[in-house]
Motif scaffolding. Sequence first.
Motif, PDB file in Angstrom:
ATOM      1  N   PRO A 232       0.822  -1.213   0.000  1.00  0.00           N
ATOM      2  CA  PRO A 232       0.000   0.000   0.000  1.00  0.00           C
ATOM      3  C   PRO A 232       0.857   1.263   0.000  1.00  0.00           C
ATOM      4  CG  PRO A 232      -0.011  -1.050   2.164  1.00  0.00           C
ATOM      5  CD  PRO A 232       0.677  -2.002   1.239  1.00  0.00           C
ATOM      6  N   LEU A 233       0.515   2.202  -0.847  1.00  0.00           N
ATOM      7  CA  LEU A 233       1.248   3.471  -0.953  1.00  0.00           C
ATOM      8  C   LEU A 233       0.409   4.659  -0.511  1.00  0.00           C
ATOM      9  CD1 LEU A 233       2.951   2.928  -4.441  1.00  0.00           C
ATOM     10  CD2 LEU A 233       3.916   2.494  -2.162  1.00  0.00           C
ATOM     11  N   VAL A 234      -0.914   4.482  -0.399  1.00  0.00           N
ATOM     12  CA  VAL A 234      -1.813   5.554   0.016  1.00  0.00           C
ATOM     13  C   VAL A 234      -2.044   5.466   1.518  1.00  0.00           C
ATOM     14  CG1 VAL A 234      -4.138   6.511  -0.230  1.00  0.00           C
ATOM     15  CG2 VAL A 234      -2.929   5.624  -2.230  1.00  0.00           C
ATOM     16  N   CYS A 235      -2.030   6.600   2.203  1.00  0.00           N
ATOM     17  CA  CYS A 235      -2.254   6.625   3.647  1.00  0.00           C
ATOM     18  C   CYS A 235      -3.655   6.099   3.974  1.00  0.00           C
ATOM     19  CB  CYS A 235      -2.118   8.048   4.183  1.00  0.00           C
ATOM     20  SG  CYS A 235      -0.510   8.821   3.848  1.00  0.00           S
ATOM     21  N   LYS A 236      -3.799   5.413   5.069  1.00  0.00           N
ATOM     22  CA  LYS A 236      -5.086   4.882   5.490  1.00  0.00           C
ATOM     23  C   LYS A 236      -6.013   6.011   5.969  1.00  0.00           C
ATOM     24  CE  LYS A 236      -3.175   0.416   6.930  1.00  0.00           C
ATOM     25  NZ  LYS A 236      -2.980  -0.516   8.066  1.00  0.00           N
ATOM     26  N   ALA A 237      -7.300   5.792   5.783  1.00  0.00           N
ATOM     27  CA  ALA A 237      -8.275   6.793   6.209  1.00  0.00           C
ATOM     28  C   ALA A 237      -8.364   6.876   7.730  1.00  0.00           C
ATOM     29  CB  ALA A 237      -9.648   6.469   5.624  1.00  0.00           C
ATOM     30  N   ALA A 238      -8.139   5.751   8.396  1.00  0.00           N
ATOM     31  CA  ALA A 238      -8.210   5.713   9.858  1.00  0.00           C
ATOM     32  C   ALA A 238      -6.939   5.059  10.410  1.00  0.00           C
ATOM     33  CB  ALA A 238      -9.456   4.942  10.289  1.00  0.00           C
ATOM     34  N   PRO A 239      -6.439   5.596  11.505  1.00  0.00           N
ATOM     35  CA  PRO A 239      -6.973   6.743  12.254  1.00  0.00           C
ATOM     36  C   PRO A 239      -6.793   8.050  11.485  1.00  0.00           C
ATOM     37  CG  PRO A 239      -4.842   6.092  13.146  1.00  0.00           C
ATOM     38  CD  PRO A 239      -5.211   5.040  12.143  1.00  0.00           C
ATOM     39  N   ALA A 240      -7.690   8.989  11.750  1.00  0.00           N
ATOM     40  CA  ALA A 240      -7.691  10.274  11.037  1.00  0.00           C
ATOM     41  C   ALA A 240      -6.634  11.190  11.648  1.00  0.00           C
ATOM     42  CB  ALA A 240      -9.069  10.916  11.111  1.00  0.00           C
ATOM     43  N   THR A 241      -5.446  11.185  11.063  1.00  0.00           N
ATOM     44  CA  THR A 241      -4.331  11.972  11.600  1.00  0.00           C
ATOM     45  C   THR A 241      -3.765  12.962  10.590  1.00  0.00           C
ATOM     46  OG1 THR A 241      -2.781  10.226  10.932  1.00  0.00           O
ATOM     47  CG2 THR A 241      -3.675  10.103  13.175  1.00  0.00           C
ATOM     48  N   TRP A 242      -4.458  13.153   9.469  1.00  0.00           N
ATOM     49  CA  TRP A 242      -3.927  14.001   8.394  1.00  0.00           C
ATOM     50  C   TRP A 242      -4.045  15.476   8.763  1.00  0.00           C
ATOM     51  CZ3 TRP A 242      -0.984  12.904   4.412  1.00  0.00           C
ATOM     52  CH2 TRP A 242      -0.871  13.826   3.363  1.00  0.00           C
ATOM     53  N   ASP A 243      -2.921  16.182   8.806  1.00  0.00           N
ATOM     54  CA  ASP A 243      -2.932  17.602   9.160  1.00  0.00           C
ATOM     55  C   ASP A 243      -1.656  18.272   8.636  1.00  0.00           C
ATOM     56  OD1 ASP A 243      -3.624  20.051  10.256  1.00  0.00           O
ATOM     57  OD2 ASP A 243      -2.931  19.533  12.275  1.00  0.00           O
ATOM     58  N   PRO A 244      -1.489  18.354   7.311  1.00  0.00           N
ATOM     59  CA  PRO A 244      -0.241  18.879   6.753  1.00  0.00           C
ATOM     60  C   PRO A 244       0.007  20.356   7.015  1.00  0.00           C
ATOM     61  CG  PRO A 244      -1.869  18.547   5.024  1.00  0.00           C
ATOM     62  CD  PRO A 244      -2.437  17.938   6.266  1.00  0.00           C
ATOM     63  N   THR A 245      -1.023  21.106   7.296  1.00  0.00           N
ATOM     64  CA  THR A 245      -0.839  22.539   7.528  1.00  0.00           C
ATOM     65  C   THR A 245      -0.757  22.892   9.013  1.00  0.00           C
ATOM     66  OG1 THR A 245      -3.234  22.902   7.431  1.00  0.00           O
ATOM     67  CG2 THR A 245      -1.989  23.159   5.378  1.00  0.00           C
ATOM     68  N   GLY A 246      -0.866  21.904   9.870  1.00  0.00           N
ATOM     69  CA  GLY A 246      -0.702  22.148  11.305  1.00  0.00           C
ATOM     70  C   GLY A 246      -1.844  22.898  11.948  1.00  0.00           C
ATOM     71  N   THR A 247      -3.066  22.631  11.513  1.00  0.00           N
ATOM     72  CA  THR A 247      -4.222  23.329  12.090  1.00  0.00           C
ATOM     73  C   THR A 247      -4.600  22.803  13.467  1.00  0.00           C
ATOM     74  OG1 THR A 247      -5.793  21.774  11.091  1.00  0.00           O
ATOM     75  CG2 THR A 247      -5.127  23.685   9.769  1.00  0.00           C
ATOM     76  N   ALA A 253      -6.933  11.125   5.519  1.00  0.00           N
ATOM     77  CA  ALA A 253      -6.158  11.497   4.338  1.00  0.00           C
ATOM     78  C   ALA A 253      -7.099  11.556   3.132  1.00  0.00           C
ATOM     79  CB  ALA A 253      -5.053  10.481   4.092  1.00  0.00           C
ATOM     80  N   PRO A 254      -7.174  12.689   2.413  1.00  0.00           N
ATOM     81  CA  PRO A 254      -8.143  12.850   1.320  1.00  0.00           C
ATOM     82  C   PRO A 254      -8.063  11.776   0.242  1.00  0.00           C
ATOM     83  CG  PRO A 254      -7.199  14.968   1.906  1.00  0.00           C
ATOM     84  CD  PRO A 254      -6.411  13.925   2.653  1.00  0.00           C
ATOM     85  N   LEU A 255      -6.860  11.356  -0.126  1.00  0.00           N
ATOM     86  CA  LEU A 255      -6.732  10.379  -1.205  1.00  0.00           C
ATOM     87  C   LEU A 255      -7.300   9.020  -0.810  1.00  0.00           C
ATOM     88  CD1 LEU A 255      -5.689  10.065  -4.096  1.00  0.00           C
ATOM     89  CD2 LEU A 255      -3.483   9.332  -3.147  1.00  0.00           C
ATOM     90  N   ALA A 256      -7.308   8.721   0.477  1.00  0.00           N
ATOM     91  CA  ALA A 256      -7.850   7.440   0.935  1.00  0.00           C
ATOM     92  C   ALA A 256      -9.336   7.334   0.629  1.00  0.00           C
ATOM     93  CB  ALA A 256      -7.604   7.274   2.434  1.00  0.00           C
ATOM     94  N   VAL A 304       3.367  11.730   3.943  1.00  0.00           N
ATOM     95  CA  VAL A 304       3.717  11.823   5.353  1.00  0.00           C
ATOM     96  C   VAL A 304       4.466  10.552   5.731  1.00  0.00           C
ATOM     97  CG1 VAL A 304       1.579  10.784   6.213  1.00  0.00           C
ATOM     98  CG2 VAL A 304       2.856  12.397   7.669  1.00  0.00           C
ATOM     99  N   ALA A 305       5.349  10.664   6.695  1.00  0.00           N
ATOM    100  CA  ALA A 305       6.114   9.530   7.162  1.00  0.00           C
ATOM    101  C   ALA A 305       5.344   8.785   8.247  1.00  0.00           C
ATOM    102  CB  ALA A 305       7.450  10.004   7.723  1.00  0.00           C
ATOM    103  N   CYS A 311       3.770   7.406   2.897  1.00  0.00           N
ATOM    104  CA  CYS A 311       2.491   7.139   2.245  1.00  0.00           C
ATOM    105  C   CYS A 311       1.969   8.453   1.658  1.00  0.00           C
ATOM    106  CB  CYS A 311       1.470   6.529   3.201  1.00  0.00           C
ATOM    107  SG  CYS A 311       0.883   7.620   4.532  1.00  0.00           S
ATOM    108  N   ILE A 312       1.160   8.328   0.613  1.00  0.00           N
ATOM    109  CA  ILE A 312       0.598   9.497  -0.083  1.00  0.00           C
ATOM    110  C   ILE A 312      -0.772   9.780   0.486  1.00  0.00           C
ATOM    111  CG2 ILE A 312      -0.042  10.456  -2.321  1.00  0.00           C
ATOM    112  CD1 ILE A 312       1.803   8.286  -3.580  1.00  0.00           C
ATOM    113  N   GLY A 313      -0.982  11.009   0.930  1.00  0.00           N
ATOM    114  CA  GLY A 313      -2.269  11.373   1.538  1.00  0.00           C
ATOM    115  C   GLY A 313      -3.160  12.239   0.685  1.00  0.00           C
ATOM    116  N   ASP A 314      -2.563  12.953  -0.279  1.00  0.00           N
ATOM    117  CA  ASP A 314      -3.369  13.843  -1.081  1.00  0.00           C
ATOM    118  C   ASP A 314      -2.670  14.143  -2.399  1.00  0.00           C
ATOM    119  OD1 ASP A 314      -5.562  15.370  -1.743  1.00  0.00           O
ATOM    120  OD2 ASP A 314      -5.080  17.056  -0.429  1.00  0.00           O
ATOM    121  N   VAL A 315      -3.456  14.532  -3.399  1.00  0.00           N
ATOM    122  CA  VAL A 315      -2.948  14.950  -4.705  1.00  0.00           C
ATOM    123  C   VAL A 315      -3.705  16.205  -5.105  1.00  0.00           C
ATOM    124  CG1 VAL A 315      -2.537  14.308  -7.114  1.00  0.00           C
ATOM    125  CG2 VAL A 315      -2.561  12.534  -5.339  1.00  0.00           C
ATOM    126  N   SER A 316      -2.975  17.187  -5.597  1.00  0.00           N
ATOM    127  CA  SER A 316      -3.619  18.437  -6.000  1.00  0.00           C
ATOM    128  C   SER A 316      -4.525  18.204  -7.199  1.00  0.00           C
ATOM    129  CB  SER A 316      -2.565  19.484  -6.362  1.00  0.00           C
ATOM    130  OG  SER A 316      -1.822  19.069  -7.503  1.00  0.00           O
TER     131      SER A 316
END
Length: 317
Positions: A232-247, A253-256, A304-305, A311-316
């Motif tokens: 698998p190369l795409v980040c898993k949807a859970a647990p929901a830890t995607w936060d590339p902008t530090g909000t 992860a959107p791509l999941a 994200v590592a 793993c890949i979490g998003d694509v523009s």
Amino acid sequence: METARPNSSGRDRKTTRRTGQQLGRIALDPSRLLGAQHWSASRARRVVVGSVAIAGALVLAGCDSVSGIPGDEPAPAAVTTPPAAAPTIHATSAAPAPSAAAPSTGAVAELPAAVQRWANDLKTSTIAQLQAKCWTIAPKNVSDMYSDEQPILAALAQPGTATEDAVTWKTRTTTVAVERAALDTGYACPRVASAGADIEYNDADARHTVRRYLARVVGTPLDAADKDGTYPLVCKAAPATWDPTGTGKASAAPLANNPGKLTGVTKFADQEISSETLRGDYLAVEVPVTNSAGVTKSRTFTLVAGEQGYCIGDVSP
């Protein structure tokens, strides 16, 4: 070929995070790897066989592919996964008999069969052949790690130590580590470092992750075995830890949740892959891609590592 915007030191970036016993997504620093002569890195955070982080300084990695960084180009043709049966290796000391698997934790008296198969190839293969067989690893890193076989074989002849995430073998001069997930594939290409140094990944591995993903999308995977179910190369949807902008507001992860985001892509510019570090554990990789209408557009992949590598979490869009 790829362009590069070096960081302030003019060197490629590597980053790590110390987390104890886990082997994860870590930056592979060839300056510490066996056989590496001319690679150094900046802004490192140390790791001992652990989860990773991607840190700070800006870098656009130059020339990963055919006319790019020497030794970091993909193998000229995909190969099938090596066969299961292989003879036992011999190092400077007697190697243990191979076993099919490793214990979940604790001492590893027998060399796992997946590692044994790779070690046999290490003795008889050229670096180019090893790059083709170890297609999950950036080719330049294969060259740096595997150039001196004897210290590696000597380490593998020693009892290993298993954790939930990795199996590690050590001598006074060499550390060899294999992610546990790799053992399940039947052919495990390890990471190698000098004793006391960290087992690390670098930005080339992140770019290589995107290269593998796009190669699958366009129907020409680097190896016939490179499929999402096994690798698998795409980040898993859970647990929901995607936060590339530090909000501080993590999400899935959107791509999941939108795996068809690149539907219609027919090719990509392998020689123009570049990368840029973001905040914390995140890294952006930019690649020109072409759709079925012949329109070419640069797409940015955010990675994200994690415990199993990049793993890949998003694509523009």
